[in-house]
Design a protein around this motif. Structure first.
Motif, PDB file in Angstrom:
ATOM      1  N   ALA A 102       9.154   6.646   4.552  1.00 26.42           N
ATOM      2  CA  ALA A 102       7.754   7.035   4.369  1.00 26.42           C
ATOM      3  C   ALA A 102       6.837   6.292   5.330  1.00 26.42           C
ATOM      4  O   ALA A 102       5.810   6.819   5.750  1.00 26.42           O
ATOM      5  CB  ALA A 102       7.324   6.776   2.922  1.00 26.42           C
TER       6      ALA A 102
ATOM      7  N   ARG B 105       2.390   1.763  -3.407  1.00 27.72           N
ATOM      8  CA  ARG B 105       1.389   2.253  -4.377  1.00 27.72           C
ATOM      9  C   ARG B 105       1.154   3.756  -4.234  1.00 27.72           C
ATOM     10  O   ARG B 105       0.879   4.445  -5.214  1.00 27.72           O
ATOM     11  CB  ARG B 105       0.077   1.493  -4.209  1.00 27.72           C
ATOM     12  N   ARG B 106       1.239   4.263  -2.997  1.00 32.67           N
ATOM     13  CA  ARG B 106       1.056   5.712  -2.773  1.00 32.67           C
ATOM     14  C   ARG B 106       2.213   6.522  -3.345  1.00 32.67           C
ATOM     15  O   ARG B 106       2.049   7.694  -3.675  1.00 32.67           O
ATOM     16  CB  ARG B 106       0.903   5.991  -1.282  1.00 32.67           C
ATOM     17  N   LEU B 107       3.407   5.906  -3.418  1.00 30.25           N
ATOM     18  CA  LEU B 107       4.577   6.604  -3.962  1.00 30.25           C
ATOM     19  C   LEU B 107       4.624   6.329  -5.466  1.00 30.25           C
ATOM     20  O   LEU B 107       5.266   5.401  -5.926  1.00 30.25           O
ATOM     21  CB  LEU B 107       5.853   6.118  -3.274  1.00 30.25           C
ATOM     22  N   SER B 108       3.959   7.153  -6.225  1.00 29.63           N
ATOM     23  CA  SER B 108       3.721   6.889  -7.645  1.00 29.63           C
ATOM     24  C   SER B 108       4.987   6.880  -8.506  1.00 29.63           C
ATOM     25  O   SER B 108       4.956   6.404  -9.632  1.00 29.63           O
ATOM     26  CB  SER B 108       2.725   7.893  -8.202  1.00 29.63           C
TER      27      SER B 108
ATOM     28  N   GLU C 144       0.831  -1.207   0.000  1.00 31.34           N
ATOM     29  CA  GLU C 144       0.000   0.000   0.000  1.00 31.34           C
ATOM     30  C   GLU C 144       0.866   1.258   0.000  1.00 31.34           C
ATOM     31  O   GLU C 144       0.598   2.207  -0.739  1.00 31.34           O
ATOM     32  CB  GLU C 144      -0.934  -0.002   1.208  1.00 31.34           C
ATOM     33  N   ALA C 145       1.912   1.287   0.816  1.00 38.73           N
ATOM     34  CA  ALA C 145       2.807   2.451   0.866  1.00 38.73           C
ATOM     35  C   ALA C 145       3.506   2.648  -0.478  1.00 38.73           C
ATOM     36  O   ALA C 145       3.641   3.778  -0.952  1.00 38.73           O
ATOM     37  CB  ALA C 145       3.834   2.274   1.977  1.00 38.73           C
TER      38      ALA C 145
END
Length: 90
Positions: free
Chosen positions: A49, A35-38, A32-33
């Motif tokens: 992060a 995926r947030r860092l595109s 999930e983390a």
């Protein structure tokens, strides 16, 4: 289990067994983390992060890469080790 030269096999096995109950949760949180860092992230960047030590993230990223859950999309110079490290993306 990932080979870690220098650590006795029984120590590695004991450490691996100790984290088994938490492993699926850690993988989900890391995924999930990431995926947030595109733009992708190194293990160090991802750990920062998430607010955890990079040693929590590195072994899971290796496992996730072997399982096809994440890809290595490039390399970046680590600011701490001054070595080229993989950039991962989900």
């Amino acid at each position: 289990m990932i080979d870690q030269p220098g650590l006795p096999l029984e120590t590695r096995r004991a450490a691996h067994k100790a984290i088994l109950p938490e492993k699926p949760d850690r993988v989900a949180v890391i995924l999930e983390a990431l995926r947030r860092l595109s733009v992708g992230a190194t293990a160090e960047e991802l750990a920062a992060a998430m607010g955890v030590h990079p040693q929590i993230v590195r072994p899971r990223l290796t496992e996730m890469h072997r399982r096809g859950m994440v890809n290595v999309i490039g390399r970046r110079l680590s600011l701490t080790s001054r070595k080229w490290v993989g950039v991962y993306m989900a």
